[in-house]
Design an enzyme around this catalytic site. Structure first.
Site, PDB file in Angstrom:
ATOM      1  N   ASP A 176     -17.819  14.240  29.424  1.00  0.00           N
ATOM      2  CA  ASP A 176     -17.167  15.416  29.990  1.00  0.00           C
ATOM      3  C   ASP A 176     -16.963  15.294  31.493  1.00  0.00           C
ATOM      4  O   ASP A 176     -17.486  14.382  32.139  1.00  0.00           O
ATOM      5  CB  ASP A 176     -17.986  16.678  29.682  1.00  0.00           C
ATOM      6  CG  ASP A 176     -19.492  16.461  29.819  1.00  0.00           C
ATOM      7  OD1 ASP A 176     -19.906  15.659  30.679  1.00  0.00           O
ATOM      8  OD2 ASP A 176     -20.260  17.083  29.069  1.00  0.00           O
TER       9      ASP A 176
ATOM     10  N   ASP B  73     -29.144  25.783  24.890  1.00  0.00           N
ATOM     11  CA  ASP B  73     -28.590  26.526  23.758  1.00  0.00           C
ATOM     12  C   ASP B  73     -28.108  25.606  22.637  1.00  0.00           C
ATOM     13  O   ASP B  73     -27.453  26.045  21.699  1.00  0.00           O
ATOM     14  CB  ASP B  73     -27.451  27.441  24.209  1.00  0.00           C
ATOM     15  CG  ASP B  73     -26.333  26.676  24.927  1.00  0.00           C
ATOM     16  OD1 ASP B  73     -26.346  25.426  24.899  1.00  0.00           O
ATOM     17  OD2 ASP B  73     -25.453  27.333  25.511  1.00  0.00           O
TER      18      ASP B  73
ATOM     19  N   HIS C 288     -26.069  22.911  22.971  1.00  0.00           N
ATOM     20  CA  HIS C 288     -24.753  22.286  23.088  1.00  0.00           C
ATOM     21  C   HIS C 288     -24.854  20.794  23.404  1.00  0.00           C
ATOM     22  O   HIS C 288     -25.812  20.340  24.032  1.00  0.00           O
ATOM     23  CB  HIS C 288     -23.873  23.009  24.121  1.00  0.00           C
ATOM     24  CG  HIS C 288     -24.297  22.820  25.548  1.00  0.00           C
ATOM     25  ND1 HIS C 288     -24.936  23.798  26.275  1.00  0.00           N
ATOM     26  CD2 HIS C 288     -24.161  21.776  26.398  1.00  0.00           C
ATOM     27  CE1 HIS C 288     -25.164  23.375  27.506  1.00  0.00           C
ATOM     28  NE2 HIS C 288     -24.700  22.137  27.606  1.00  0.00           N
TER      29      HIS C 288
ATOM     30  N   GLU D 272     -19.928  24.415  24.013  1.00  0.00           N
ATOM     31  CA  GLU D 272     -20.766  25.605  24.045  1.00  0.00           C
ATOM     32  C   GLU D 272     -20.867  26.254  22.660  1.00  0.00           C
ATOM     33  O   GLU D 272     -20.070  25.956  21.760  1.00  0.00           O
ATOM     34  CB  GLU D 272     -20.187  26.603  25.048  1.00  0.00           C
ATOM     35  CG  GLU D 272     -20.028  26.074  26.464  1.00  0.00           C
ATOM     36  CD  GLU D 272     -21.336  25.991  27.238  1.00  0.00           C
ATOM     37  OE1 GLU D 272     -22.415  25.972  26.601  1.00  0.00           O
ATOM     38  OE2 GLU D 272     -21.294  25.956  28.481  1.00  0.00           O
TER      39      GLU D 272
END
Length: 274
Positions: A67, A136, A138, A143
């Site tokens: 990314d 979380d 990801h 996300e």
């Protein structure tokens, strides 16, 4: 999944290095997918040391990073490209032409994402994809709520990611963190021949529990790795602390295969088989 539980984050980095070095040097991973952030820093330090000792060679390795922020120049100190240069690329013998990165300043996001997918395919796909995991759950910047079949795409960052990355890259100033990024999709990661996840710290324990032992859900995008046939997860004790089947993972660690083979050989000998 193969789950390897190590004593601490230094041991995680050394075990991850062993796996990457093995795959690169036996020719199984000449196309690598790489992450950024604090999680892989120890691995990259080990790769640099290994290169300097002549244990690993990057001269014919190609890389794709997971990314990049939208709006940051590659030379920006906070860009992921700059991070990779600082921690790995500038210290090993990888060819600049063999490093492919998403362009955070692209004028055509859809075209850039399509280009990245095509570049990966043109090299026969990613052979070993290294990933970390967010609090979380990801992977990449995928996300919660991201499609588990997604390809490389633009993503709006969650507040938890903005907060975490402000602490890591922007001196704690959340206002400086871009709100959008380009990321390999979950489906892109799943297309890799092999996936290596590394994680350490108690703050990752819930995410790891969900990834390994929870349902497959877009609310924990890493849980999609349960569908992949060749995943190795390297954890420290803290990250593994909430795993229900922790003792079992110790029993099925890759190193136990040798014990199984010895047991089988003895059983075959007892039964009179060669």
């Amino acid at each position: 999944m193969n789950v390897i539980i190590c004593k601490d984050k230094k041991a995680v980095a050394k075990e991850a290095y062993r796996i990457v070095r093995d795959r690169v040097m036996n020719g199984r991973a000449k196309v690598l997918g790489l992450p950024t952030g604090t999680t892989p820093e120890g691995l990259y330090a080990e790769l640099v040391k290994g290169y300097k000792k002549g244990e690993i060679d990057f001269s014919d390795v190609h890389t794709f990073n997971l990314d990049e922020y939208i709006g940051l120049d590659p030379k920006d100190p906070q860009s992921y490209r700059n991070f990779m240069d600082k921690h790995l690329f500038d210290h090993v013998n990888i060819k600049k032409a063999n490093v492919d990165f998403l362009d955070g300043l692209t004028g055509d996001i859809d075209r850039e994402c399509a280009r990245y997918e095509e570049a990966i395919v043109s090299l026969g796909g990613i052979k070993l994809q290294v990933v970390g995991i967010g609090r979380d759950g990801h992977i990449g910047f995928n996300e919660p709520g991201t499609s588990l079949t997604s390809r490389t795409h633009m993503i709006t960052l969650a507040q938890s990611t903005i907060t975490d990355n402000a602490n890591l890259f922007f001196g704690g100033d959340e206002d400086k963190v871009p709100r959008w990024a380009l990321s390999m999709g979950v489906g892109t990661v799943l297309d890799s021949d092999e996936v290596l996840m590394i994680a350490f710290g108690a703050n990752k324990a819930d995410a790891i529990h969900g990834m390994l032992e929870g349902p497959i859900t877009s609310m924990n995008t890493s849980s999609a790795l349960q569908l992949h046939p060749n995943v190795t997860v390297v954890l420290d004790e803290a990250a593994a602390s909430k795993l229900k089947y922790r003792d079992y993972y110790h029993r099925i660690a890759p190193g136990n295969e040798e014990a199984m083979l010895k047991f089988l050989a003895a059983a075959r000998k007892k039964a009179g088989r060669r």
